[in-house]
Design a protein around this motif. Structure first.
Motif, PDB file in Angstrom:
ATOM      1  N   THR A 116       0.804  -1.227   0.000  1.00  0.00           N
ATOM      2  CA  THR A 116       0.000   0.000   0.000  1.00  0.00           C
ATOM      3  C   THR A 116       0.837   1.277   0.000  1.00  0.00           C
ATOM      4  N   VAL A 117       2.085   1.189   0.433  1.00  0.00           N
ATOM      5  CA  VAL A 117       2.866   2.410   0.598  1.00  0.00           C
ATOM      6  C   VAL A 117       3.288   2.971  -0.769  1.00  0.00           C
ATOM      7  N   ASN A 118       3.357   4.290  -0.849  1.00  0.00           N
ATOM      8  CA  ASN A 118       3.630   4.960  -2.125  1.00  0.00           C
ATOM      9  C   ASN A 118       5.103   5.351  -2.239  1.00  0.00           C
ATOM     10  N   ASP A 119       5.992   4.446  -1.912  1.00  0.00           N
ATOM     11  CA  ASP A 119       7.413   4.790  -1.934  1.00  0.00           C
ATOM     12  C   ASP A 119       8.216   3.500  -2.072  1.00  0.00           C
ATOM     13  N   PHE A 120       9.061   3.447  -3.095  1.00  0.00           N
ATOM     14  CA  PHE A 120       9.834   2.228  -3.320  1.00  0.00           C
ATOM     15  C   PHE A 120      10.774   1.917  -2.154  1.00  0.00           C
ATOM     16  N   GLY A 121      11.253   2.962  -1.481  1.00  0.00           N
ATOM     17  CA  GLY A 121      12.130   2.742  -0.332  1.00  0.00           C
ATOM     18  C   GLY A 121      11.393   2.023   0.783  1.00  0.00           C
ATOM     19  N   PHE A 122      10.175   2.474   1.063  1.00  0.00           N
ATOM     20  CA  PHE A 122       9.398   1.844   2.132  1.00  0.00           C
ATOM     21  C   PHE A 122       8.890   0.457   1.727  1.00  0.00           C
TER      22      PHE A 122
END
Lengths: 473, 217
Positions: A116-122
């Protein structure tokens, strides 16, 4: 704003479940985990029905996200429910059961965060955290093999995931952002660096997804983990890693290196499916055999996503129906293990005479995950094959068909022999083992999962007929 | 600070990192290998400070502090504690004869890694020192795949992470938050490894578990 609350509850429920499970009150861990799982199922169903898509604060949702959250939540719920029956048999558990439930909740939290997160790092952090939260679950039964499997899982997967961290770093270096929503909208600016990023993602996330030849941990961890955990590994952890890989690969669309990297992903996918299908038929341990079946499915799913078009739709259907079908198979394997205290197929024969319902359901689950119609896996595999035909890739069509057939024959031949073969153990009635009463929950939960896989297949069958008509079938 | 001095310091720490990796390849004793990974982590932390002086990004200083505390002190201490618990596992069995070949393969990896990096991966686009983490990555894989002792394999994994931290700071210095998270996750990871190794001690009485036939095929 409202939709952010949905995501907050979706992630908050398993996190809260994990915390409450640790409170020193008898039985609270099961209640807290079931409540958390039921909440995630309710919220994820709402996300699916509302068709939630777009950016919501730190979260991003599209069709793939919606399917992933529903699948993860549903398998979480059934695994927690099945755990109540299964883990009681463990005489010397590696940890207290409240820790077990807490880790299962946290494990689900990390998977939900990853999709669900909008960040490849996360996404990378969440997938790395799935290893931390699940490694001890593999060792729950405190046997020599389970401890060694937990160690192999931790080391191989962690070493592989470092490669995907490098992928994230290259992504940031070449694109200047890690926001999934932004990167999906713009064309990649550096072909070579992006190709390297996808290559490292394939190695890193591919290790976690059981893509050959980085799969060495998978059969060990799946066969040695308690059955509810094996079900979660196979049904939702592997697809979560595939999700991360596919998200990275999606960024290449429109670039000059897209076709080369597409071929690379298809190559690894087909190799995984063929290798697993071949190895599967020579297994002596039925849980290991199911593990190789998961690997075969992941290979096919990777091919589907790489092909795109109806192949990608087929891959999504297969992710969902495989999750339900395979979790059902692992729960049944758990019932068999409880009754026979052995994972060896040589020692487990004639199951249908002793565990009538579990035996039948195990057979049906094996048929389901190997693509027997009308289960959803059949629909998914057919659509992937149809996409390969529509792009005119005859070699791929042949290789996929061989993998499907080999897996189908290999797994079902072994499972039918195990379930309907002659029992070597004499029963109370002189020669035939007496049927055992079966715990209702241990049968109802896998039956429910299998039914969902069947419903997915029936619901999507018109799509198959439509695709088939395109080829004059 | 003087730009030439900073560039020379950066080169010096890069060389120290590679030398420490080759030293680890040549060890069959667990104890000095752990101390070497601690030294390597401090060298990389020092490199982050140098990069801070070059770029002015304060996050690199935080990263240097976290790296030296977690990977230079905390994790090696936990690993050395495990060594004390397994006195008979102080030296890896069966590695002695292979050490010279491993060192030669390691040197080939360093030279080959530099050549591949400069000619194929990122030709002349960034600092030549960026090939150091690539060579370090290859050396870490060598350490993981050629050793049977669990702590030696763990050291290889830490070296692999050091390589990625190094690469991250060098080619994308504005991404330290992610890398900081990676380091913090290591703390949880090392607790996990400690628990599994303790269980391994109870069950196998060694850190070099035998090949289990149940886990083959």
């Amino acid at each position: 704003m409202d939709q952010i609350i949905l995501f907050a509850v979706l992630l908050g429920a398993p996190a809260a479940g994990a915390a409450v499970s640790l409170l020193p009150r008898d039985g609270i861990e099961l209640v807290a985990s079931v409540a958390a799982a039921a909440t995630t199922v309710a919220v994820s169903t709402l996300v699916l029905l509302l068709g939630t898509s777009g950016v919501f604060g730190y979260f991003y949702a599209d069709g793939l996200t919606r399917i992933m959250v529903v699948t993860i939540s549903a398998v979480f719920l059934t695994s927690v429910g099945y755990s109540a029956f299964y883990i009681k048999r463990i005489k010397e558990p590696f940890m207290r059961f409240r820790w077990y439930y807490s880790l299962v909740d946290l494990f689900t939290f990390t998977m939900l965060l990853a999709v669900t997160v909008n960040d490849f790092g996360f996404v990378w952090i969440a997938i790395e955290a799935t290893t931390v939260t699940s490694a001890l679950l593999v060792a729950l039964e405190r046997e020599r093999t389970s401890i060694e499997a937990a160690w192999r899982y931790t080391l191989i997967v962690s070493a592989g995931l470092v490669a995907s961290l490098l992928s994230v770093i290259l992504l940031y270096y070449s694109q200047g952002s890690l926001a999934i929503s932004q990167l999906l909208e713009k064309s990649p600016s550096s072909d070579l660096l992006m190709a390297l990023a996808v290559g490292f993602a394939l190695v890193g996330y591919g290790t976690k997804a059981g893509i050959a030849p980085m799969h060495a941990w998978l059969p060990d961890a799946h066969s040695e983990a308690p059955s509810p955990v094996s079900a979660m590994f196979s049904g939702i952890l592997l697809p979560t890693s595939i999700y991360a890989l596919v998200r990275t690969f999606e960024l290449l669309r429109g670039s000059a290196v897209f076709s080369q990297m597409q071929a690379l992903l298809i190559g690894f996918g087909v190799f995984t499916a063929l290798l697993a299908a071949v190895i599967m038929s020579s297994q002596r341990n039925y849980k290991r055999m199911l593990a190789y079946s998961s690997m075969e499915n992941m290979g096919v799913i990777l091919v589907g996503f790489a092909l795109g078009g109806i192949g990608a739709i087929g891959a999504v259907i297969q992710v969902m129906s495989h999750a339900f079908g395979k979790s059902s198979a692992f729960y049944e394997a758990g019932n068999i293990l409880v009754a026979y205290d052995s994972k060896s197929m040589a020692e487990v024969q004639g199951v249908a005479k002793r565990l009538r319902l579990s035996g039948y359901l195990f057979t049906l689950s094996c048929l389901c995950v190997t693509g027997a119609p009308p289960f959803g896996v059949f629909v998914g595999e057919f659509m992937i094959l149809a996409q390969a035909m529509s792009v005119g890739n005859t070699t791929l069509v042949i290789l996929l068909a061989v993998a499907y057939m080999y897996a189908f024959i290999g797994l079902n031949r072994q499972s039918i022999r195990m379930i309907y073969g002659e029992s070597s153990a004499a029963g109370q009635d002189g020669g035939r083992p007496a049927p055992q009463p079966e715990n209702w929950a241990s049968v109802a939960i896998p039956l429910a999962n299998l039914t969902v896989s069947l419903v997915i297949g029936m619901y999507m069958l018109p799509a198959v007929l439509h695709a088939a008509s395109g080829f004059g079938l | 600070m003087n730009a030439t001095l900073l560039a020379e310091l950066s080169g010096l720490f890069g060389i120290l990192v590679i030398l420490s990796a080759l030293y680890m390849q040549g060890q069959s004793f667990v104890d000095p290998t752990i101390r070497a990974i601690s030294f390597q982590s401090f060298a990389i932390s020092a490199l982050f400070v140098v990069l801070y002086f070059q770029s002015g990004d304060i996050d690199l200083v935080y990263l240097a502090v976290i790296t030296s505390v977690v990977r230079g002190i905390l994790i090696p201490r936990v690993m050395l504690f495990q060594v004390r618990n397994f006195k008979h596992s102080l030296r890896e069995t069966g590695t002695g004869q292979r050490i010279p070949s491993l060192i030669i393969v390691g040197i080939i990896f360093v030279i080959g890694g530099y050549a591949i990096f400069r000619s194929v991966l990122l030709p002349a686009s960034i600092d030549p020192l960026a090939s150091v983490p690539f060579a370090l990555l290859l050396l870490s894989f060598l350490l993981i795949f050629t050793r049977r002792n669990a702590l030696m394999q763990m050291t290889g994994f830490l070296e692999e992470e050091n390589a990625v931290l190094y690469a991250g700071a060098l080619i994308a210095p504005s991404i330290p938050l992610l890398v900081e998270f990676a380091v913090v996750l290591d703390v949880l990871g090392v607790v996990l490894v400690g628990v599994i190794l303790s269980a391994s001690r109870d069950v196998f009485l060694t850190l070099e578990p035998p090949e289990l036939k149940e886990l083959s095929g």
